[in-house]
Design a protein around this motif. Structure first.
Motif, mmCIF file in Angstrom:
data_model
loop_
_atom_site.group_PDB
_atom_site.id
_atom_site.type_symbol
_atom_site.label_atom_id
_atom_site.label_comp_id
_atom_site.label_asym_id
_atom_site.label_seq_id
_atom_site.Cartn_x
_atom_site.Cartn_y
_atom_site.Cartn_z
ATOM 1 N N MET A 1 3.005 4.183 13.709
ATOM 2 C CA MET A 1 1.855 4.923 13.208
ATOM 3 C C MET A 1 1.499 6.063 14.157
ATOM 4 O O MET A 1 1.358 5.852 15.358
ATOM 5 N N ASN A 2 1.396 7.272 13.634
ATOM 6 C CA ASN A 2 1.040 8.416 14.467
ATOM 7 C C ASN A 2 -0.371 8.285 15.007
ATOM 8 O O ASN A 2 -1.192 7.574 14.444
ATOM 9 N N ASP A 3 -0.626 9.021 16.087
ATOM 10 C CA ASP A 3 -1.927 8.914 16.742
ATOM 11 C C ASP A 3 -3.076 9.383 15.856
ATOM 12 O O ASP A 3 -4.166 8.833 15.894
ATOM 13 N N ASP A 4 -2.806 10.438 15.067
ATOM 14 C CA ASP A 4 -3.919 10.960 14.268
ATOM 15 C C ASP A 4 -4.001 10.296 12.889
ATOM 16 O O ASP A 4 -4.829 10.661 12.070
ATOM 17 N N THR A 5 -3.141 9.324 12.632
ATOM 18 C CA THR A 5 -3.215 8.591 11.365
ATOM 19 C C THR A 5 -4.197 7.437 11.527
ATOM 20 O O THR A 5 -4.117 6.685 12.502
ATOM 21 N N ILE A 6 -5.136 7.277 10.581
ATOM 22 C CA ILE A 6 -6.023 6.120 10.720
ATOM 23 C C ILE A 6 -5.742 5.064 9.655
ATOM 24 O O ILE A 6 -6.087 3.906 9.821
ATOM 25 N N LEU A 7 -5.089 5.470 8.570
ATOM 26 C CA LEU A 7 -4.776 4.479 7.544
ATOM 27 C C LEU A 7 -3.382 4.773 7.033
ATOM 28 O O LEU A 7 -3.061 5.900 6.685
ATOM 29 N N GLU A 8 -2.550 3.727 7.027
ATOM 30 C CA GLU A 8 -1.196 3.941 6.523
ATOM 31 C C GLU A 8 -0.816 2.796 5.591
ATOM 32 O O GLU A 8 -0.845 1.625 5.974
ATOM 33 N N VAL A 9 -0.485 3.161 4.361
ATOM 34 C CA VAL A 9 -0.038 2.150 3.401
ATOM 35 C C VAL A 9 1.481 2.232 3.360
ATOM 36 O O VAL A 9 2.052 3.317 3.232
ATOM 37 N N LYS A 10 2.135 1.064 3.527
ATOM 38 C CA LYS A 10 3.595 1.060 3.597
ATOM 39 C C LYS A 10 4.183 0.144 2.547
ATOM 40 O O LYS A 10 3.950 -1.069 2.582
ATOM 41 N N ASP A 11 4.937 0.702 1.646
ATOM 42 C CA ASP A 11 5.726 -0.051 0.680
ATOM 43 C C ASP A 11 4.904 -1.160 0.007
ATOM 44 O O ASP A 11 5.315 -2.310 -0.047
ATOM 45 N N LEU A 12 3.748 -0.801 -0.509
ATOM 46 C CA LEU A 12 2.822 -1.776 -1.091
ATOM 47 C C LEU A 12 3.266 -2.192 -2.499
ATOM 48 O O LEU A 12 3.565 -1.352 -3.342
ATOM 49 N N HIS A 13 3.349 -3.489 -2.710
ATOM 50 C CA HIS A 13 3.664 -4.035 -4.036
ATOM 51 C C HIS A 13 2.515 -4.911 -4.512
ATOM 52 O O HIS A 13 2.083 -5.794 -3.779
ATOM 53 N N ILE A 14 2.039 -4.674 -5.726
ATOM 54 C CA ILE A 14 0.978 -5.511 -6.293
ATOM 55 C C ILE A 14 1.428 -5.972 -7.670
ATOM 56 O O ILE A 14 1.947 -5.182 -8.462
ATOM 57 N N LYS A 15 1.262 -7.272 -7.921
ATOM 58 C CA LYS A 15 1.699 -7.803 -9.217
ATOM 59 C C LYS A 15 0.545 -8.446 -9.968
ATOM 60 O O LYS A 15 -0.388 -8.988 -9.374
ATOM 61 N N LEU A 16 0.636 -8.366 -11.280
ATOM 62 C CA LEU A 16 -0.332 -9.039 -12.148
ATOM 63 C C LEU A 16 0.288 -10.357 -12.589
ATOM 64 O O LEU A 16 1.396 -10.385 -13.115
ATOM 65 N N LYS A 17 -0.440 -11.445 -12.357
ATOM 66 C CA LYS A 17 0.059 -12.745 -12.797
ATOM 67 C C LYS A 17 -0.673 -13.141 -14.058
ATOM 68 O O LYS A 17 -1.895 -13.193 -14.089
ATOM 69 N N SER A 18 0.123 -13.405 -15.102
ATOM 70 C CA SER A 18 -0.504 -13.776 -16.361
ATOM 71 C C SER A 18 0.350 -14.851 -17.018
ATOM 72 O O SER A 18 1.512 -14.616 -17.328
ATOM 73 N N ASP A 19 -0.218 -16.025 -17.199
ATOM 74 C CA ASP A 19 0.493 -17.155 -17.793
ATOM 75 C C ASP A 19 1.835 -17.417 -17.119
ATOM 76 O O ASP A 19 2.849 -17.644 -17.784
ATOM 77 N N GLY A 20 1.852 -17.335 -15.792
ATOM 78 C CA GLY A 20 3.068 -17.654 -15.061
ATOM 79 C C GLY A 20 4.084 -16.521 -15.033
ATOM 80 O O GLY A 20 5.106 -16.624 -14.368
ATOM 81 N N VAL A 21 3.816 -15.424 -15.742
ATOM 82 C CA VAL A 21 4.734 -14.285 -15.707
ATOM 83 C C VAL A 21 4.122 -13.213 -14.807
ATOM 84 O O VAL A 21 2.901 -13.034 -14.794
ATOM 85 N N GLU A 22 4.986 -12.514 -14.061
ATOM 86 C CA GLU A 22 4.473 -11.482 -13.168
ATOM 87 C C GLU A 22 4.835 -10.100 -13.681
ATOM 88 O O GLU A 22 5.973 -9.863 -14.099
ATOM 89 N N PHE A 23 3.874 -9.217 -13.680
ATOM 90 C CA PHE A 23 4.147 -7.833 -14.052
ATOM 91 C C PHE A 23 3.838 -6.936 -12.865
ATOM 92 O O PHE A 23 2.758 -7.049 -12.280
ATOM 93 N N PRO A 24 4.780 -6.051 -12.514
ATOM 94 C CA PRO A 24 4.498 -5.148 -11.391
ATOM 95 C C PRO A 24 3.461 -4.104 -11.794
ATOM 96 O O PRO A 24 3.537 -3.528 -12.873
ATOM 97 N N ILE A 25 2.467 -3.927 -10.937
ATOM 98 C CA ILE A 25 1.432 -2.918 -11.189
ATOM 99 C C ILE A 25 1.608 -1.764 -10.206
ATOM 100 O O ILE A 25 1.521 -0.602 -10.573
ATOM 101 N N VAL A 26 1.837 -2.128 -8.937
ATOM 102 C CA VAL A 26 2.086 -1.116 -7.916
ATOM 103 C C VAL A 26 3.432 -1.459 -7.291
ATOM 104 O O VAL A 26 3.676 -2.599 -6.916
ATOM 105 N N GLU A 27 4.333 -0.450 -7.234
ATOM 106 C CA GLU A 27 5.688 -0.728 -6.764
ATOM 107 C C GLU A 27 6.079 0.195 -5.634
ATOM 108 O O GLU A 27 6.554 1.294 -5.849
ATOM 109 N N GLY A 28 5.851 -0.269 -4.423
ATOM 110 C CA GLY A 28 6.325 0.475 -3.266
ATOM 111 C C GLY A 28 5.561 1.752 -2.999
ATOM 112 O O GLY A 28 6.160 2.801 -2.778
ATOM 113 N N VAL A 29 4.228 1.663 -3.012
ATOM 114 C CA VAL A 29 3.430 2.852 -2.695
ATOM 115 C C VAL A 29 3.298 2.992 -1.178
ATOM 116 O O VAL A 29 3.017 2.014 -0.488
#
Lengths: 329, 346
Positions: free
Chosen positions: B1-29
């Motif tokens: 992380m650079n010195d002047d960076t205060i927030l860094e999101v790295k390869d973020l994955h978020i999934k929606l779980k519905s009835d045991g099935v997962e759907f990708p909502i955020v893929e590698g942000v």
């Protein structure tokens, strides 16, 4: 504010007056009068009374007059002299008869009310927070059974179980040895030991209803935007839950306080008869059967007054809880 | 992380779980937020921009889960970097960040306040929670903050209820609440979308002014490119859970390379267009359903530069075009300016 309170009080008096008329007419409505009921009773016990005696009885009690005259005679005594009249059935002043039993009715009603809220509020919140968990399902099933079971049936079941498994006489409010003695610590303890059965009987359906209401309204609130916004400020889950969703979900609970009181009171006579409680329930029922006008009318008035006061209290509480509500306009 | 960076999101994955099935909502942000800068996350409804922003404060609803990735945050005045993803759910750690170091404002000013508590009670809540001050001091601080965001008669406003406030005033109060602990990052999730245009401009002005004064960095979520041009330094364009193009606002507006960005910019009405009676060009097709995600580059069914056999086969990597400008496309458009930032900002 004072003006509004006075105005509300005026409406309460008007409501009570209207209730008294309706009650008086309703009690008079069944065919026959106190004299007929009295004659039937005498007949059943083998001592028939003659027609002259009946005429004389009607004359003495003023039953021949039109009902409106009878009503004004009755109500003016209450309003002007605080005299509730004379119970023909008990041959004693109505005030004495009621005073003997009213404390038990009040104890029963208010401890039931307390029991309902004390149980329903935590359970309702819990089952909303743990929606669809095992405990939520258990609470829901028990709640529905509680809602669906008639009071008197529940009373019979509890009495049967109490008798069979605990060997306790669960009817009445006192054990035989405490029935007619003066108040003492031991008698109070005996009362508490007996009180729980009628409380459960009277309170179960109301408790179930309150749990369902509270669960639904907390669930509603939990998904609101402001809850997320408050969470984003750093509140802990418990702080958050108590400060916002629960606080707001209390509104419908408080708003129905008046109805709860009247539901308890109108459920009481049947339970009172089934469990032979020394409260006003059986007294009221008997008065209606005998067409004992003064007694039945006085009890209807008292019950109506309790309900009206309960509604008034819940209105006041609502105004205190919700700044958007005002009694004005 | 650079010195002047205060927030860094790295390869973020978020999934929606519905009835045991997962759907990708955020893929590698992935993105970086530099101290004091404004980064705009732009995309259509459902592209995952709000979910991404909510995940920074771990405010995701129960059915959404961060499945992998990092959210690195450098608290002000500290050298230690915290990975927000590793903090226990609803624990002390994340609660110390919320409202104190990273604050958030929301889209719906009408529903972002409890109707039964005074504005002052709710705005000063964060102050009482995070700064160890007396009740009196918290009130004084809050009144000062309400004054700062332009609420007239702030002392009286403190004791008023939300129903006595207009939408614009509530959003101002929301901003006051968010900034009262002097956070180093502000997340603004479509803060102007629910407001009418005049109030929108006032609130944007206010935010710009407060940023200059207080120096916080802002993650600004919006679907409005006009707003982006007015407030942001950098912009990340999102489509179906991925960032497709990223860079400084001027650069992206002057030199968009991803076909989606190009199309988005063409769809913005401009005064010049009206004069020349040009029609706006809509993007063909519509966003596919979450449950029917295209393979490869998710934009390929709607893309004019679609290469058969390539675009649906694999997800294109993020490629640097210049030092700060990167794009996720197998056939980025040639340099062909569609608009300048100042044109869009009208």
């Amino acid at each position: 504010m004072l003006r509004i309170l006075l105005k509300r009080f005026g409406f309460m008096v008007l409501t009570l007056a209207a209730v008294s008329v309706v009650a008086f007419v309703l009690i008079q409505l069944p065919p026959g009068d106190f004299a007929d009921a009295y004659a039937n009773k005498k007949q059943a016990t083998g001592g028939p009374i003659s027609l002259e005696e009946m005429v004389e009885l009607r004359e003495r009690l003023g039953l021949n007059r039109p009902w409106s005259v009878q009503y004004f005679d009755w109500i003016s005594k209450i309003v002007l002299h605080g005299d509730f009249g004379y119970s023909w059935g008990w041959k004693r002043p109505v005030a004495d008869v009621i005073a003997e039993r009213m404390p038990f009715t009040l104890i029963l009603a208010f401890s039931t009310l307390f029991f309902m809220y004390a149980i329903a509020i935590p359970i309702g919140i819990y089952s909303a927070v743990r929606q669809y968990s095992i405990s939520d399902y258990v609470v829901s099933v028990v709640g529905y059974i509680g809602l669906a079971t008639p009071n008197f049936l529940l009373a019979l079941i509890l009495m049967y179980l109490g008798q069979k498994y605990f060997g306790q006489s669960v009817g009445g409010l006192f054990s035989p040895e405490f029935q007619d003695v003066d108040w003492s610590w031991a008698r109070a303890k005996d009362l508490i030991g007996h009180l729980w059965v009628p409380i459960i009987v009277l309170g179960t359906s109301g408790t179930a209803y309150l749990i369902r209401t509270l669960r639904a309204s907390v669930l509603d609130e939990l998904n609101k935007m402001y809850v997320v916004a408050a969470r984003a400020g750093g509140l802990s889950p418990t702080q958050l839950l108590l400060k916002y969703p629960v606080r707001i979900a209390l509104n419908p609970i408080v708003a129905t306080l008046g109805w709860r009181i009247s539901a308890i009171i109108s459920g009481a006579p049947i339970v009172g008869v089934v469990m032979s409680l020394p409260d006003t329930g059986p007294l009221f029922l008997q008065a209606l059967l005998d067409q004992d006008m003064a007694l039945a009318g006085a009890m209807v008035l008292i019950f109506a007054a309790l309900t009206i006061v309960g509604t008034f209290i819940s209105d006041i509480l609502l105004v205190m809880l919700d700044p958007r509500i005002s009694l004005e306009s | 992380m650079n010195d002047d960076t205060i927030l860094e999101v790295k390869d973020l994955h978020i999934k929606l779980k519905s009835d045991g099935v997962e759907f990708p909502i955020v893929e590698g942000v992935s993105f970086e937020l530099k101290a004091g800068k404004v980064l705009a996350l732009v995309g259509e409804s459902g592209c995952g921009k709000s979910v991404t922003s909510a995940s920074i404060l771990r405010l995701l609803p129960r059915e959404l889960d961060i499945t992998s990735g990092q959210i690195q945050f450098r608290p002000p005045g500290s050298d230690k970097v915290v990975n927000i993803v590793d903090l226990p759910k609803e624990g002390k750690g994340i609660r110390h960040v919320r409202g104190n170091q990273i604050a958030m404002i929301f889209q719906e000013p009408m529903s972002s306040f409890s109707p039964l508590h005074t504005i002052g009670n709710q705005v000063s809540e964060v102050v009482r929670l995070h700064l160890k001050v007396s009740k009196k001091e918290a009130r004084a601080r809050t009144v000062k903050m309400l004054d700062k965001v332009g609420i007239s008669d702030p002392d009286r406003a403190f004791d008023q209820y939300p129903y006595e406030f207009s939408g614009g005033m509530r959003q101002r109060a929301m901003i006051a609440k968010a900034l009262s602990c002097n956070p180093s990052v502000l997340i603004a999730d479509e803060p102007t979308t629910a407001l009418d245009v005049t109030i929108q401009a006032q609130v944007l002005d206010l935010m710009r002014e407060l940023r200059r004064e207080m120096g916080m960095a802002i993650v600004f979520i919006t679907h409005d490119l006009g707003v982006v041009a007015q407030i942001a330094d950098d912009v990340a364009i999102m489509y179906m859970g991925r960032i497709v193009e990223q860079g400084p606002v001027r650069e992206i507006f002057a030199n968009p390379r991803h076909p989606y960005t190009v199309n988005l910019l063409r769809a913005v009405p401009r005064l010049g267009n009206l004069r020349d009676r040009q029609k706006l060009t809509p993007i063909q097709g519509s966003v596919p359903s979450l449950f029917d995600r295209p393979t490869g580059c998710t934009f390929h069914p709607r893309c004019s530069a679609y290469i058969k056999g390539t675009c649906e086969a694999s997800v294109p990597p993020m490629v640097n075009i210049s030092e700060h400008h990167s794009v996720r496309c197998f056939s980025p458009e040639a340099t062909a300016p569609v608009a300048t930032a100042s044109e869009v900002a009208t």
